[in-house]
Design a protein around this motif. Structure first.
Motif, PDB file in Angstrom:
ATOM      1  N   ALA A 136       0.830  -1.208   0.000  1.00 32.63           N
ATOM      2  CA  ALA A 136       0.000   0.000   0.000  1.00 32.63           C
ATOM      3  C   ALA A 136       0.860   1.252   0.000  1.00 32.63           C
ATOM      4  N   ALA A 137       1.961   1.240   0.755  1.00 37.29           N
ATOM      5  CA  ALA A 137       2.862   2.394   0.779  1.00 37.29           C
ATOM      6  C   ALA A 137       3.487   2.628  -0.594  1.00 37.29           C
ATOM      7  N   GLN A 138       3.892   1.555  -1.260  1.00 35.85           N
ATOM      8  CA  GLN A 138       4.458   1.682  -2.599  1.00 35.85           C
ATOM      9  C   GLN A 138       3.417   2.216  -3.575  1.00 35.85           C
ATOM     10  N   TYR A 139       2.194   1.711  -3.478  1.00 36.10           N
ATOM     11  CA  TYR A 139       1.118   2.173  -4.357  1.00 36.10           C
ATOM     12  C   TYR A 139       0.845   3.660  -4.147  1.00 36.10           C
ATOM     13  N   LEU A 140       0.795   4.094  -2.894  1.00 35.08           N
ATOM     14  CA  LEU A 140       0.540   5.507  -2.615  1.00 35.08           C
ATOM     15  C   LEU A 140       1.659   6.406  -3.134  1.00 35.08           C
ATOM     16  N   LEU A 141       2.897   5.970  -2.973  1.00 34.34           N
ATOM     17  CA  LEU A 141       4.020   6.752  -3.485  1.00 34.34           C
ATOM     18  C   LEU A 141       3.969   6.850  -5.009  1.00 34.34           C
ATOM     19  N   GLU A 142       3.769   5.729  -5.668  1.00 32.77           N
ATOM     20  CA  GLU A 142       3.713   5.736  -7.136  1.00 32.77           C
ATOM     21  C   GLU A 142       2.510   6.523  -7.642  1.00 32.77           C
ATOM     22  N   SER A 143       1.388   6.427  -6.943  1.00 36.82           N
ATOM     23  CA  SER A 143       0.195   7.171  -7.356  1.00 36.82           C
ATOM     24  C   SER A 143       0.388   8.673  -7.195  1.00 36.82           C
ATOM     25  N   LYS A 189      -6.241   1.137 -13.493  1.00 36.99           N
ATOM     26  CA  LYS A 189      -5.551  -0.148 -13.558  1.00 36.99           C
ATOM     27  C   LYS A 189      -4.752  -0.408 -12.286  1.00 36.99           C
ATOM     28  N   GLY A 190      -4.054   0.603 -11.791  1.00 33.55           N
ATOM     29  CA  GLY A 190      -3.269   0.447 -10.575  1.00 33.55           C
ATOM     30  C   GLY A 190      -4.127   0.166  -9.357  1.00 33.55           C
ATOM     31  N   PHE A 191      -5.261   0.841  -9.264  1.00 32.86           N
ATOM     32  CA  PHE A 191      -6.160   0.635  -8.124  1.00 32.86           C
ATOM     33  C   PHE A 191      -6.735  -0.774  -8.134  1.00 32.86           C
ATOM     34  N   ILE A 192      -7.171  -1.229  -9.301  1.00 30.87           N
ATOM     35  CA  ILE A 192      -7.713  -2.585  -9.406  1.00 30.87           C
ATOM     36  C   ILE A 192      -6.630  -3.618  -9.110  1.00 30.87           C
ATOM     37  N   GLY A 193      -5.425  -3.383  -9.597  1.00 31.56           N
ATOM     38  CA  GLY A 193      -4.317  -4.284  -9.300  1.00 31.56           C
ATOM     39  C   GLY A 193      -3.996  -4.334  -7.823  1.00 31.56           C
ATOM     40  N   GLN A 194      -4.096  -3.197  -7.151  1.00 31.77           N
ATOM     41  CA  GLN A 194      -3.847  -3.155  -5.715  1.00 31.77           C
ATOM     42  C   GLN A 194      -4.907  -3.944  -4.952  1.00 31.77           C
ATOM     43  N   ILE A 195      -6.153  -3.828  -5.357  1.00 32.58           N
ATOM     44  CA  ILE A 195      -7.237  -4.604  -4.726  1.00 32.58           C
ATOM     45  C   ILE A 195      -6.998  -6.101  -4.939  1.00 32.58           C
TER      46      ILE A 195
END
Length: 123
Positions: A27-34, A79-85
């Motif tokens: 989640a931290a990686q996703y938030l940083l990349e987002s 795409k990133g959000f769905i991949g994170q889920i």
């Protein structure tokens, strides 16, 4: 002395909340990349031609790639959000180990004994 050995950290030990750690880092990686992607997306909303390109391209030639990049960026957010889920579900509900167990049951039920083992279960 620790209540567990380093070898225990590799498996399912009650003292190590590995699922929560992996989900947290993901989640931290996703938030940083987002956040970086959002900054780039905001930059793509500009319609003014940079000074370095003013004589080289027309406004129309500049707007077409900008529109494409904005659309690609918007799709990337979804795409990133769905991949994170999806990653969250796979990790939290232990999908991979359950699939491994199902493959092992399939091999022991339907394959001869000579075809059992980890090597064939991987395929």
């Amino acid at each position: 002395m620790l209540p567990f050995s380093p070898k225990d950290m590799l498996g399912r030990h009650p003292y190590v909340p590995w699922r929560h750690l992996v989900i947290g880092f993901s989640a931290a990686q996703y938030l940083l990349e987002s956040s970086l992607s959002y900054r780039q997306h905001q930059k793509l909303k500009g319609t003014k031609i940079p000074k370095s390109l003013e004589g080289a391209v027309t406004q129309e030639d500049f707007d077409k790639p900008q529109a494409y990049s904005r659309a690609k960026s918007s799709f990337g957010f979804i795409k990133g959000f769905i991949g994170q889920i999806e990653n969250f579900a796979v990790i939290y509900y232990d999908v991979l180990s359950n699939l491994w167990a199902v493959a092992g049951l399939f091999l022991t039920s339907y394959a001869p004994a000579m075809f059992s083992g980890e090597v064939l279960q991987n395929y």
